[in-house]
Design a protein around this motif. Structure first.
Motif, PDB file in Angstrom:
ATOM      1  N   GLU A 137       1.610   8.646  -2.334  1.00 15.45           N
ATOM      2  CA  GLU A 137       0.711   9.644  -3.002  1.00 15.45           C
ATOM      3  C   GLU A 137      -0.740   9.504  -2.243  1.00 15.45           C
ATOM      4  OE1 GLU A 137      -1.910   9.468  -7.141  1.00 15.45           O
ATOM      5  OE2 GLU A 137      -0.514   7.579  -6.616  1.00 15.45           O
ATOM      6  N   ILE A 138      -1.009  10.846  -1.922  1.00 16.89           N
ATOM      7  CA  ILE A 138      -2.327  11.207  -1.227  1.00 16.89           C
ATOM      8  C   ILE A 138      -2.891  12.231  -2.319  1.00 16.89           C
ATOM      9  CG2 ILE A 138      -3.572  12.087   0.711  1.00 16.89           C
ATOM     10  CD1 ILE A 138      -1.299  10.818   2.499  1.00 16.89           C
ATOM     11  N   CYS A 139      -4.417  12.009  -2.316  1.00 16.62           N
ATOM     12  CA  CYS A 139      -5.094  12.801  -3.308  1.00 16.62           C
ATOM     13  C   CYS A 139      -6.228  13.149  -2.163  1.00 16.62           C
ATOM     14  CB  CYS A 139      -5.547  12.120  -4.605  1.00 16.62           C
ATOM     15  SG  CYS A 139      -6.378  13.312  -5.617  1.00 16.62           S
ATOM     16  N   ILE A 166       0.814  -1.262  -0.005  1.00 19.99           N
ATOM     17  CA  ILE A 166       0.183  -0.037   0.052  1.00 19.99           C
ATOM     18  C   ILE A 166       0.893   1.242   0.015  1.00 19.99           C
ATOM     19  CG2 ILE A 166      -1.783   1.412   1.463  1.00 19.99           C
ATOM     20  CD1 ILE A 166      -2.763  -1.416   2.596  1.00 19.99           C
ATOM     21  N   ILE A 167       0.751   2.175  -1.099  1.00 22.99           N
ATOM     22  CA  ILE A 167       1.654   3.244  -0.995  1.00 22.99           C
ATOM     23  C   ILE A 167       0.606   4.437  -1.345  1.00 22.99           C
ATOM     24  CG2 ILE A 167       3.722   2.151  -1.480  1.00 22.99           C
ATOM     25  CD1 ILE A 167       3.108   2.945  -4.499  1.00 22.99           C
ATOM     26  N   SER A 168      -0.555   4.252  -1.797  1.00 19.30           N
ATOM     27  CA  SER A 168      -1.488   5.516  -2.448  1.00 19.30           C
ATOM     28  C   SER A 168      -2.785   5.452  -1.898  1.00 19.30           C
ATOM     29  CB  SER A 168      -1.575   5.578  -3.720  1.00 19.30           C
ATOM     30  OG  SER A 168      -2.127   4.271  -4.555  1.00 19.30           O
ATOM     31  N   LEU A 169      -3.429   6.620  -1.629  1.00 20.95           N
ATOM     32  CA  LEU A 169      -4.542   6.743  -0.958  1.00 20.95           C
ATOM     33  C   LEU A 169      -5.236   7.956  -1.617  1.00 20.95           C
ATOM     34  CD1 LEU A 169      -5.729   6.554   2.865  1.00 20.95           C
ATOM     35  CD2 LEU A 169      -6.128   8.415   1.732  1.00 20.95           C
ATOM     36  N   VAL A 170      -6.657   7.672  -1.794  1.00 26.76           N
ATOM     37  CA  VAL A 170      -7.637   8.989  -2.201  1.00 26.76           C
ATOM     38  C   VAL A 170      -8.580   9.174  -0.981  1.00 26.76           C
ATOM     39  CG1 VAL A 170      -9.143   7.668  -3.798  1.00 26.76           C
ATOM     40  CG2 VAL A 170      -9.026  10.029  -3.934  1.00 26.76           C
TER      41      VAL A 170
END
Length: 230
Positions: free
Chosen positions: A84-86, A58-62
């Motif tokens: 990465e977070i959006c 897990i490396i990204s989240l929106v």
């Protein structure tokens, strides 16, 4: 026509909250969130911590419905492994607040969008997070909203709902919640919707011991056959 007016009024309400109160709207006029939402955020942080411990991919989240983005900033502070977070919201004014508070090193991006029609590719994020938002989607559109959450995530979805089966909401609470109409969700129906989109429920956290007494619930979903769907 009535549904469109609801969405327009909702956007206007949150845009006004951004301009007048730095994006806060549930803290009785204070620049903070109410105790219930603070509790929900603590629950979600614990759930994300557990997911990261179990799944190092897990490396990204929106964060869909991120509001002024303060939770995006908190998640970045808590979880440096998220590269990465959006922050995604219906209100451009809310996102303006987030952009003002983001440092270049934070790797936090913003995207104005409608939960019913997200502008991301399939399987774009490891986690799709949706907090304090689904109840602003009318019941006839909630299946589409869930399908979009499921579509843009490749691993997990974390969602907080107003519990339609809570005793207070079933018998005493009207469709209105302050200035806006709200549409609580049946937890069992939500499980079915996610199942139809290829997800299984792996955790449910009620803010009280029993679901029927909990006005708010956090559910964590995992994509079925996750390894085959990367």
């Amino acid at each position: 026509m009535l549904d469109q007016k609801h969405y327009e009024k909702t956007k206007e309400f949150f845009s006004r909250s951004a301009l007048d109160n730095q994006g806060y709207y549930d803290g009785a006029g204070k620049l903070t969130h109410n105790p219930w939402q603070k509790m929900i955020r603590r629950i979600i942080i614990r759930q994300i911590k557990q997911l990261l411990a179990d799944d190092q991919g897990i490396i990204s989240l929106v964060d869909i419905g991120c509001g002024n983005g303060d939770f995006c900033l908190e998640l970045k502070k808590q979880f440096s492994s998220l590269t990465e977070i959006c922050g995604c919201d219906y209100s451009a004014e809310m996102l303006t607040i987030l952009r003002k508070n983001v440092l270049p090193s934070d790797n936090i991006s913003t995207q104005q969008a409608d939960l019913r029609n997200l502008p991301f590719t399939n399987n774009h994020f490891d986690i799709a997070l949706c907090v304090n938002t689904l109840h602003h989607i009318v019941e006839s559109d909630q299946a589409k909203a869930v399908a979009e959450l499921a579509r843009v995530s490749r691993r997990y979805a974390i969602i907080e709902i107003k519990n339609k089966r809570n005793l207070y909401k079933r018998f005493f609470h009207s469709i209105r919640d302050g200035a806006l109409n709200v549409y609580p969700t049946d937890p069992a129906q939500l499980r079915l919707l996610f199942r139809q989109n290829g997800y299984e429920l792996c955790e449910q956290k009620n803010i009280f011991v029993w679901q029927i007494l909990s006005p708010l619930i956090v559910q964590v979903y995992r994509k079925i056959n996750i390894d085959q769907k990367q």
